[in-house]
Scaffold this motif. Structure first.
Motif, PDB file in Angstrom:
ATOM      1  N   PHE A 177     -11.323   9.023  -9.473  1.00 61.12           N
ATOM      2  CA  PHE A 177     -10.100   8.497  -8.863  1.00 61.12           C
ATOM      3  C   PHE A 177     -10.362   8.324  -7.377  1.00 61.12           C
ATOM      4  CE2 PHE A 177      -9.644  13.097  -9.557  1.00 61.12           C
ATOM      5  CZ  PHE A 177      -9.413  13.573  -8.282  1.00 61.12           C
ATOM      6  N   ASP A 178      -9.611   7.390  -6.789  1.00 64.87           N
ATOM      7  CA  ASP A 178      -9.949   6.902  -5.452  1.00 64.87           C
ATOM      8  C   ASP A 178      -9.113   7.571  -4.352  1.00 64.87           C
ATOM      9  OD1 ASP A 178     -11.168   5.164  -3.584  1.00 64.87           O
ATOM     10  OD2 ASP A 178      -9.568   3.680  -3.827  1.00 64.87           O
ATOM     11  N   PHE A 179      -9.085   8.897  -4.370  1.00 68.81           N
ATOM     12  CA  PHE A 179      -8.437   9.607  -3.253  1.00 68.81           C
ATOM     13  C   PHE A 179      -9.066  10.980  -3.147  1.00 68.81           C
ATOM     14  CE2 PHE A 179      -5.704   9.825  -7.032  1.00 68.81           C
ATOM     15  CZ  PHE A 179      -5.466  11.171  -7.203  1.00 68.81           C
ATOM     16  N   ALA A 528       1.630  -3.892 -10.070  1.00 66.34           N
ATOM     17  CA  ALA A 528       1.781  -2.582  -9.437  1.00 66.34           C
ATOM     18  C   ALA A 528       0.738  -2.342  -8.346  1.00 66.34           C
ATOM     19  CB  ALA A 528       1.710  -1.486 -10.490  1.00 66.34           C
ATOM     20  N   GLU A 529      -0.316  -3.175  -8.326  1.00 68.08           N
ATOM     21  CA  GLU A 529      -1.302  -3.094  -7.239  1.00 68.08           C
ATOM     22  C   GLU A 529      -1.933  -4.458  -7.027  1.00 68.08           C
ATOM     23  OE1 GLU A 529      -4.506  -0.233  -7.592  1.00 68.08           O
ATOM     24  OE2 GLU A 529      -3.153   1.409  -8.125  1.00 68.08           O
ATOM     25  N   TYR A 530      -2.111  -4.796  -5.790  1.00 64.58           N
ATOM     26  CA  TYR A 530      -3.013  -5.862  -5.354  1.00 64.58           C
ATOM     27  C   TYR A 530      -3.262  -5.523  -3.896  1.00 64.58           C
ATOM     28  CZ  TYR A 530       0.970  -7.940  -2.885  1.00 64.58           C
ATOM     29  OH  TYR A 530       2.027  -8.124  -2.033  1.00 64.58           O
ATOM     30  N   ILE A 576       2.503  -3.755  -3.289  1.00 61.45           N
ATOM     31  CA  ILE A 576       1.192  -3.881  -2.660  1.00 61.45           C
ATOM     32  C   ILE A 576       0.465  -2.540  -2.665  1.00 61.45           C
ATOM     33  CG2 ILE A 576       1.939  -3.397  -0.297  1.00 61.45           C
ATOM     34  CD1 ILE A 576       0.050  -5.725   0.552  1.00 61.45           C
ATOM     35  N   TRP A 577      -0.836  -2.609  -2.783  1.00 62.38           N
ATOM     36  CA  TRP A 577      -1.697  -1.433  -2.616  1.00 62.38           C
ATOM     37  C   TRP A 577      -2.333  -1.561  -1.246  1.00 62.38           C
ATOM     38  CZ3 TRP A 577      -1.690   2.914  -5.106  1.00 62.38           C
ATOM     39  CH2 TRP A 577      -2.737   3.832  -4.880  1.00 62.38           C
ATOM     40  N   ASN A 578      -2.008  -0.826  -0.264  1.00 63.08           N
ATOM     41  CA  ASN A 578      -1.250   0.405  -0.264  1.00 63.08           C
ATOM     42  C   ASN A 578      -0.332   0.413   0.950  1.00 63.08           C
ATOM     43  OD1 ASN A 578      -0.905   3.441   0.466  1.00 63.08           O
ATOM     44  ND2 ASN A 578      -1.728   3.502  -1.604  1.00 63.08           N
ATOM     45  N   ASP A 581      -3.353   3.367   4.950  1.00 67.18           N
ATOM     46  CA  ASP A 581      -4.727   3.800   4.702  1.00 67.18           C
ATOM     47  C   ASP A 581      -4.710   5.282   4.306  1.00 67.18           C
ATOM     48  OD1 ASP A 581      -5.435   1.278   5.544  1.00 67.18           O
ATOM     49  OD2 ASP A 581      -6.252   1.925   7.482  1.00 67.18           O
ATOM     50  N   PHE A 582      -5.621   5.671   3.441  1.00 65.93           N
ATOM     51  CA  PHE A 582      -5.608   7.066   2.983  1.00 65.93           C
ATOM     52  C   PHE A 582      -7.028   7.562   2.731  1.00 65.93           C
ATOM     53  CE2 PHE A 582      -5.216   4.240  -0.650  1.00 65.93           C
ATOM     54  CZ  PHE A 582      -6.139   4.734  -1.555  1.00 65.93           C
ATOM     55  N   MET A 583      -7.180   8.867   2.716  1.00 62.00           N
ATOM     56  CA  MET A 583      -8.510   9.476   2.602  1.00 62.00           C
ATOM     57  C   MET A 583      -9.014   9.453   1.162  1.00 62.00           C
ATOM     58  SD  MET A 583     -10.981  10.449   4.224  1.00 62.00           S
ATOM     59  CE  MET A 583     -10.177  10.373   5.822  1.00 62.00           C
ATOM     60  N   ARG A 595      -8.917   1.558   2.913  1.00 58.57           N
ATOM     61  CA  ARG A 595      -8.245   0.889   4.036  1.00 58.57           C
ATOM     62  C   ARG A 595      -7.362  -0.256   3.581  1.00 58.57           C
ATOM     63  NH1 ARG A 595     -10.049   2.698   9.426  1.00 58.57           N
ATOM     64  NH2 ARG A 595     -11.429   4.402   8.861  1.00 58.57           N
ATOM     65  N   LYS A 596      -6.795  -0.124   2.399  1.00 55.00           N
ATOM     66  CA  LYS A 596      -5.935  -1.205   1.920  1.00 55.00           C
ATOM     67  C   LYS A 596      -4.503  -1.094   2.437  1.00 55.00           C
ATOM     68  CE  LYS A 596      -8.723  -2.259  -2.157  1.00 55.00           C
ATOM     69  NZ  LYS A 596      -9.596  -1.067  -2.251  1.00 55.00           N
ATOM     70  N   GLY A 597      -4.243  -0.143   3.309  1.00 50.77           N
ATOM     71  CA  GLY A 597      -2.892   0.013   3.850  1.00 50.77           C
ATOM     72  C   GLY A 597      -2.451  -1.198   4.659  1.00 50.77           C
TER      73      GLY A 597
HETATM   74  C1  E9O Z   1      -6.342   2.541  -8.230  1.00 59.48           C
HETATM   75  C2  E9O Z   1      -6.236   2.975  -6.808  1.00 59.48           C
HETATM   76  O1  E9O Z   1      -6.113   4.364  -6.741  1.00 59.48           O
HETATM   77  N1  E9O Z   1      -6.639   1.127  -8.316  1.00 59.48           N
HETATM   78  C3  E9O Z   1      -7.817   0.728  -7.568  1.00 59.48           C
HETATM   79  C4  E9O Z   1      -7.572   1.020  -6.087  1.00 59.48           C
HETATM   80  C5  E9O Z   1      -8.679   0.565  -5.138  1.00 59.48           C
HETATM   81  O2  E9O Z   1      -8.389   0.260  -3.979  1.00 59.48           O
HETATM   82  C6  E9O Z   1      -7.436   2.512  -5.991  1.00 59.48           C
HETATM   83  O3  E9O Z   1      -7.316   2.954  -4.668  1.00 59.48           O
HETATM   84  O4  E9O Z   1      -9.835   0.529  -5.529  1.00 59.48           O
HETATM   85  C7  E9O Z   1      -8.224  -0.662  -7.870  1.00 59.48           C
HETATM   86  C8  E9O Z   1      -8.810  -0.798  -9.229  1.00 59.48           C
HETATM   87  C9  E9O Z   1      -9.297  -2.171  -9.479  1.00 59.48           C
HETATM   88  C10 E9O Z   1      -9.326  -2.451 -10.930  1.00 59.48           C
HETATM   89  C11 E9O Z   1      -9.501  -3.930 -11.205  1.00 59.48           C
HETATM   90  C12 E9O Z   1     -10.921  -4.300 -11.320  1.00 59.48           C
HETATM   91  C13 E9O Z   1     -11.097  -5.715 -11.677  1.00 59.48           C
HETATM   92  C14 E9O Z   1     -12.564  -5.980 -11.867  1.00 59.48           C
HETATM   93  C15 E9O Z   1     -12.862  -7.400 -11.944  1.00 59.48           C
END
Ligand code: E9O
Length: 626
Positions: A177-179, A528-530, A576-578, A581-583, A595-597
């Motif tokens: 996981f990314d944190f 839920a994220e981009y 938006i993600w995020n 910025d977070f550690m 650094r996606k903040g």
């Molecule tokens: C979870 C989040 O905790 N989603 C990640 C975020 C990231 O910045 C992370 O911080 O990496 C993104 C996952 C991307 C999945 C889609 C991959 C598509 C591949 C072509």
């Protein structure tokens, strides 16, 4: 067993144990030392060298020691405390932790009183007065362990290389996981009391009848010092009303000015509230009206003389949720999520709760015009949830199941336990409109199908009043979990993780992808994220990945897709993600964190924050007329 937040009332007292405690970690090559030498039996400072440690906080970034920052294994805390002598009779004494990551064992005066696994949910221990003293200080010792394995949630694994070039005993905790896996006593610690007969749990749900009358449906559980007598009520069946001590339950609902708007006299029942002021999300009310309107439900356990034996005040918002295969509504109005993925994360404190940051973050959220966020990727503190209730910020409440894989029975048990604890904790919150049972699981695997089918059924059994979602990052053709969700959340990174840099692919890719999902599953859908990593102050024209210009262009291309999709599909939100910025752990794709903040970790806006703000204000105006 309830987990009501400890509060003061005319019948309850509370003492904070937050402050500066003593701390030491167990040696990496002898993790069990503290248990073998029984460090819980004496002051920690008598066992060896200790350091000062603030509570609440993560311990990782407090000292100058890399060993402490990167520690994996047991860490020990202790402090002394006083018990007022009037607490020693005729009441119950409890010790409550808001959240300790990950595994905690708690001793009072050398006697174990609690053990809990799961990093972001509260636990409580009733203390035995016989093990406490009001004449001298008492000692509280806590051992915590941040080691993750394949059956913890989230998962992790210990990596022990065998090559001789490694120092003896070398190992790391790996997780995907990314944190940063912050560890510590992250949330407040309270001592509190209740009377011996007390209110143990309150469950409330609300809805609006066809004629506009608001209903508050409640179920109150009490624990009586002596057995209850039951009586049969034509409306509700067998109900405990009066016990041998003559105790009965009285409920009254007060508005913000303290006027009583409804009363009830049973443990189970409903209050009907004529002309109720509804709980509305921020910006769905006119500018001079109040979002997040909260009533106070005053629950009292009374004796025959109508004197309060125990009183608990629960803030509740009255709102009506509804959803089907195409829409999600709040109080009858379609709701479009414009918000964020977030973290509990800040410089120095790590994941430790901090009122300064909590209030600042919610001011920033309101400033952007957002109306919602997801508690990615774990339950946030109760102090935060109090604010979202009060400010009218809509929450997708997520459990800690981030990036899970394997899907065995034992993992399902951990997951189930955490979901139960989350629903138990947050079931009465107006701001929580949806449960998220996982983020980006390996849901393309066959075993994921039955695993999530089970889990969705369980959560629906626990709470029928809210829809249940899952956040997936798989392809719509291979995902095995989303089909069971009421509302589907997907995470997408066109031009970031694929076709890196090519913002020109975003709009069409996103539109096609969302159409594919909706045509296959026929559900409301939220992006839920981009997001794109952006180093504040880094510029390039034309835009280049990691620059502020790139993040701006990346957002603009997404907005085009969202607008097209909003107009003719069941897309019901963009997050938006995020937020900031977070550690993260150390790695070559993370330059001191993710650094996606749209805000830096210090909460200053990048250029994208201004762009997102104008987008969210535009949506507020167009959709809510705000
Ligand atoms: C979870 C989040 O905790 N989603 C990640 C975020 C990231 O910045 C992370 O911080 O990496 C993104 C996952 C991307 C999945 C889609 C991959 C598509 C591949 C072509």
């Amino acid at each position: 067993k309830g987990i009501l937040f400890p509060q003061e009332s005319e019948t309850r007292e509370r003492k904070s144990l937050d402050g500066i405690w003593q701390f030491r970690i167990a040696p990496r090559n002898d993790p069990e030392l503290g248990f073998r030498n029984e460090w819980f039996k004496r002051p920690l400072q008598e066992t060896g060298e200790v350091t000062l440690m603030p509570v609440p906080s993560s311990y990782n970034d407090i000292t100058q020691s890399k060993e402490i920052r990167d520690h994996v294994g047991w860490a020990w805390y202790d402090r002394e405390f006083w018990i007022p002598k009037q607490w020693m009779s005729q009441r119950k004494i409890y010790l409550r932790f808001g959240g300790v990551n990950y595994h905690a064992i708690v001793w009072v005066n050398g006697v174990q009183v609690a053990e809990h696994a799961g990093g972001h949910l509260p636990f409580v221990a009733e203390l035995d007065a016989a093990n406490l003293s009001a004449q001298r200080t008492n000692r509280l010792t806590v051992a915590i362990n941040n080691t993750l394995n394949q059956n913890t949630i989230p998962q992790g694994s210990i990596f022990r290389p065998t090559a001789t070039r490694y120092p003896p005993g070398y190992f790391t905790l790996n997780y995907n996981f990314d944190f940063f896996n912050y560890a510590g006593i992250h949330r407040p610690v309270y001592l509190y009391t209740t009377p011996t007969s007390y209110i143990d749990d309150i469950t409330v749900s609300t809805n609006l009848q066809e004629d506009g009358t608001a209903l508050v449906i409640y179920n109150i559980e009490t624990v009586r010092a002596s057995a209850a007598l039951f009586h049969n009520d034509v409306n509700f069946g067998w109900i405990p009303t009066v016990n041998q001590d003559g105790l009965s339950i009285v409920v009254r609902l007060e508005d913000k000015s303290g006027n009583i708007v409804a009363t009830g006299t049973h443990g189970i029942g409903y209050l009907s509230v004529p002309n109720a002021t509804l709980w509305w999300p921020f910006s769905m009310v006119k500018k001079d009206e109040q979002a997040g309107y909260l009533y106070t439900m005053v629950v009292s356990l009374q004796n025959l003389a109508k004197l309060d034996v125990d009183v608990y005040r629960l803030k509740i918002g009255i709102r009506h949720l509804a959803w089907d295969n195409t829409t999600f509504t709040i109080n009858g109005k379609p709701f479009y999520f414009r918000g964020f993925g977030r973290h509990e994360d800040f410089d120095v404190r790590g994941r430790g709760i901090d009122n300064v940051m909590i209030v600042k973050d919610h001011n920033l959220i309101k400033w952007t015009g957002a109306n919602s966020y997801r508690t990615s990727h774990y339950p946030y503190s109760e102090e935060i949830m109090d604010l979202t209730d009060e400010l009218g910020i809509v929450i997708i409440d997520e459990i800690s199941a981030v990036s899970i894989d394997g899907f065995g029975q034992e993992l399902l048990e951990t997951h189930t336990k955490q979901m139960r604890e989350l629903v138990q904790r947050d079931k009465n919150r107006a701001s929580v409109v949806m449960w998220s049972i996982a983020n980006e699981p390996q849901s393309q695997k066959t075993e994921a199908g039955p695993y999530f089918k089970n889990l969705f059924a369980l959560v629906r059994e626990l709470d029928k009043s809210r829809p249940v979602t899952i956040v997936v990052a798989q392809d719509y053709r291979t995902d095995k979990a989303a089909e069971y969700a009421d509302i589907i959340c997907i995470n997408r990174y066109y031009a970031w993780y694929s076709d890196t840099g090519h913002t020109e692919v975003i709009t069409a890719s996103m539109i096609q992808d969302v159409h594919n999902w909706i045509n296959k599953f026929h559900r409301p859908l939220i992006i839920a994220e981009y997001g794109a990593d952006t180093v504040a102050g880094l510029h390039s024209s034309p835009q280049f990945v990691f620059t502020e210009e790139f993040q701006l262009e990346y957002l603009r291309e997404h907005f085009k897709a969202f607008d097209a999709l909003r107009a003719n599909t069941t897309l019901i939100g963009e997050m938006i993600w995020n937020f900031a910025d977070f550690m993260t752990g150390q790695g070559i794709t993370r330059i001191v964190g993710n650094r996606k903040g749209i805000f830096t970790r210090e909460r200053q806006p990048k250029a994208s924050a201004h762009l997102l703000r104008s987008r969210y204000h535009f949506l507020a105006n167009e959709i809510d007329g705000y």
